[in-house]
Scaffold this motif. Sequence first.
Motif, PDB file in Angstrom:
ATOM      1  N   ASP A 114       0.865  -1.177   0.000  1.00  8.96           N
ATOM      2  CA  ASP A 114       0.000   0.000   0.000  1.00  8.96           C
ATOM      3  C   ASP A 114       0.906   1.232   0.000  1.00  8.96           C
ATOM      4  OD1 ASP A 114      -2.116   1.714   0.237  1.00  8.96           O
ATOM      5  OD2 ASP A 114      -2.305   1.476   2.401  1.00  8.96           O
ATOM      6  N   GLU A 164       4.029   9.951   4.359  1.00 13.25           N
ATOM      7  CA  GLU A 164       3.165   9.602   5.503  1.00 13.25           C
ATOM      8  C   GLU A 164       2.040  10.621   5.670  1.00 13.25           C
ATOM      9  OE1 GLU A 164       5.998   9.242   8.595  1.00 13.25           O
ATOM     10  OE2 GLU A 164       6.651   7.267   7.935  1.00 13.25           O
ATOM     11  N   VAL A 200       1.839  -2.580   9.294  1.00 13.25           N
ATOM     12  CA  VAL A 200       2.760  -1.460   9.061  1.00 13.25           C
ATOM     13  C   VAL A 200       4.097  -1.797   9.707  1.00 13.25           C
ATOM     14  CG1 VAL A 200       3.233   0.985   9.493  1.00 13.25           C
ATOM     15  CG2 VAL A 200       0.919   0.254   8.937  1.00 13.25           C
ATOM     16  N   ARG A 235      12.652  -1.312   8.655  1.00 15.58           N
ATOM     17  CA  ARG A 235      11.276  -1.452   8.169  1.00 15.58           C
ATOM     18  C   ARG A 235      11.178  -1.914   6.722  1.00 15.58           C
ATOM     19  NH1 ARG A 235      12.691   3.710   8.963  1.00 15.58           N
ATOM     20  NH2 ARG A 235      12.562   5.229   7.280  1.00 15.58           N
ATOM     21  N   THR A 287       2.725  -1.524   4.315  1.00 14.87           N
ATOM     22  CA  THR A 287       3.446  -0.281   4.061  1.00 14.87           C
ATOM     23  C   THR A 287       4.415  -0.036   5.212  1.00 14.87           C
ATOM     24  OG1 THR A 287       3.173   1.967   3.215  1.00 14.87           O
ATOM     25  CG2 THR A 287       1.911   1.411   5.168  1.00 14.87           C
ATOM     26  N   GLN A 288       5.150   1.053   5.098  1.00 15.07           N
ATOM     27  CA  GLN A 288       6.139   1.400   6.119  1.00 15.07           C
ATOM     28  C   GLN A 288       5.836   2.797   6.669  1.00 15.07           C
ATOM     29  OE1 GLN A 288       7.256   0.614   2.839  1.00 15.07           O
ATOM     30  NE2 GLN A 288       7.481  -1.544   3.365  1.00 15.07           N
ATOM     31  N   ALA A 289       6.285   3.015   7.894  1.00 12.67           N
ATOM     32  CA  ALA A 289       6.195   4.352   8.498  1.00 12.67           C
ATOM     33  C   ALA A 289       7.508   4.619   9.219  1.00 12.67           C
ATOM     34  CB  ALA A 289       5.031   4.423   9.473  1.00 12.67           C
TER      35      ALA A 289
END
Lengths: 384, 285
Positions: free
Chosen positions: A235, A379, B63, B69, B77-79
């Motif tokens: 995503d 983000e 996440v 990550r 997804t990544q944060a």
Amino acid sequence: MFESWRGKPLEDLLYECRELLEDTSFPTVARWRDGGGKVAGHFQVYFPEEIAHAAGMLPFKVRGAPVEAVRADSLFGSYLCSILKTSLELALSERIRLDLFVTHPICDAARNLAAVWGRNFPHPCQILYLPQNANAAAAPAYLRHEYGRLLRLLEPIAGRRVSDADLRASLAVYNRNRALLRELYRIKRETPWQLAADEAYVLVALGGLLRREEHNQILETALALLERRTNKKQDRIRLVFEGGFCEQPPLDLLRVIARSCYVVDDDLLIGLRWVLEDVPLEGDPLRNLAVAYLENSSYSPVQHDLRKPKEQMLLQRIARSGAEAAIIAAAKMCEPGLEEQAGYAQALEAAGIPYFIGEFEEKMSTFDQMELQLQTFIENILFA
Amino acid sequence: MTYTAGIDVGATYTKAVILSASGAVAATALKNTGFKLGEVSRQVFEAALANAGLHASAITYIVATGFGRHTVAFADTQATDLTASAHGAAWLFPNTRTILDVGGQTMKATRLDPQRRVKSFRLNDKCAAGTGAFLEKTARYMGYTTAEIGALLAASRQPVPISGVCAVFAESEVINQLSLGSAPADIMLGAVVSLVGRSVQLMKRVQMEPEFTLIGGILRYERMARLVREQLQTDVNVPPPDLVQHVGALGAAVLGRRRWEKLAAQPAEPAPRPLAPDAAPAAGA
């Protein structure tokens, strides 16, 4: 000229291609010349490679490299872009040996490159004057004439006459190349998780180092292997990267970008993808090539065509690729690129499309700050 | 019921948190990161699933966060650590405005706005002094393991001054103090005091404002929070012991929940248009 990719799985093929691309001794160019072949070096952005190809030469895209400009630094001021100096450095340090060098008046710096180059090397050095006014009625005839001049320059270097049949054969090879590159970009657009931005870049960039028949073989193999790739779709934000038309961002920077988002379209090495569709093989091949440059081509900050307002072209690229945002990058000291940033930003602002502005240089080696900034930007969209 | 997961691949430990749709922490897991980041993230995720009694199919969104990550191939997804920690800390303490995160190899101070967005942050980049590694090295110089740091701190009476300017030079300082007869427990406390000093400096640089929330593995040592309280002369939030190391993973799971809800509310993913060249509009158009 380049054999190590053959028979290998996709990951290994990409590794071999990356190794070749990052080899600043340009082994394929050296091998071509050592085998008696002639090399036509051409500076960014666009060059009608088909003409040099038809003359039996290796068209070699001179696009700088992440090398120290030891000697070239003394020939150009510090306020000029890096690609100019590193391109010259490649020749001064004999990493590349050319039989002809062609540059274009895409900016003041590139125009001056011809004069400096010409004073330092025995091989011919020319400026190819692409039409300043692409909208003029005389532009196709003018460019046809200019391509004819280029051909007459090439023939004695190549040591052969170039017939229309030779030119048509080269157009066919390049038409095949264009079709393969379009397919590569279709994969980027439709299934970007199967082809990272840096991987696509490597596959495209090899076209500047090899005869296109060989490049076509690599692309055909890679595309077949990509069809079987089963990467997980993540995503991620879909982005367009704009600002790679001349000086190229470091491969590691593209890798960093690819870790955070899907780059679904870009203008990286746009000169290798300038003509968008097949060039007709019937009729006068040079005229066909000239018309394709003017009428059936992409856009860049160094071509001024009133029919292609760059801001609108960028918005179109974003819409067609289903992108949600854009990275508007420019090489340090690149006047055309930095000038265009302002217009792009204004258009994106008006269209409500989020954008990230960044600068790069081919010798950049740390990307932590840019990665953090880019990820924060992403983000903000992803988790809004 | 649907769940989201957060995987925090930190430099020292990899953590996982599974969050239920109702916002309850269903399970956590933790393992040493080692050097096979992709593998350990999978193992920690599976351990968390086992702890929750769930199958992977129950997890709707994952996440990944932390320095590793990008190695979590199964994540959606990544944060960044900053965003994940902000959301984890604010999940536990909604009025959080400043976060101090002291991990194994980094220390970060972050200031948030009321919407939990990161307004300002500072990192102790490329320096071990002021991180968990500094305490681990100090313990090791004296012949103690990381697991014994808590007991040492509990036994200390008076901190011995440690400059804390450099984790490498601290070795000679520790040896010097030992030769002078200082108790290892007091030297350990001196190292923590030094670390707290650096932490507060970092918080000042982001223009800290209350409420303060402290997170990261070092907060396992109760003494650390007490010293920060003393230095700031105000109260600070500290997550419960079972979550203090998992705040980044928790924040990642929270972000996953938010993203999942957003995607579920959308009609369908916009598909790219059919391939079309960037052709110029017709002349005069």
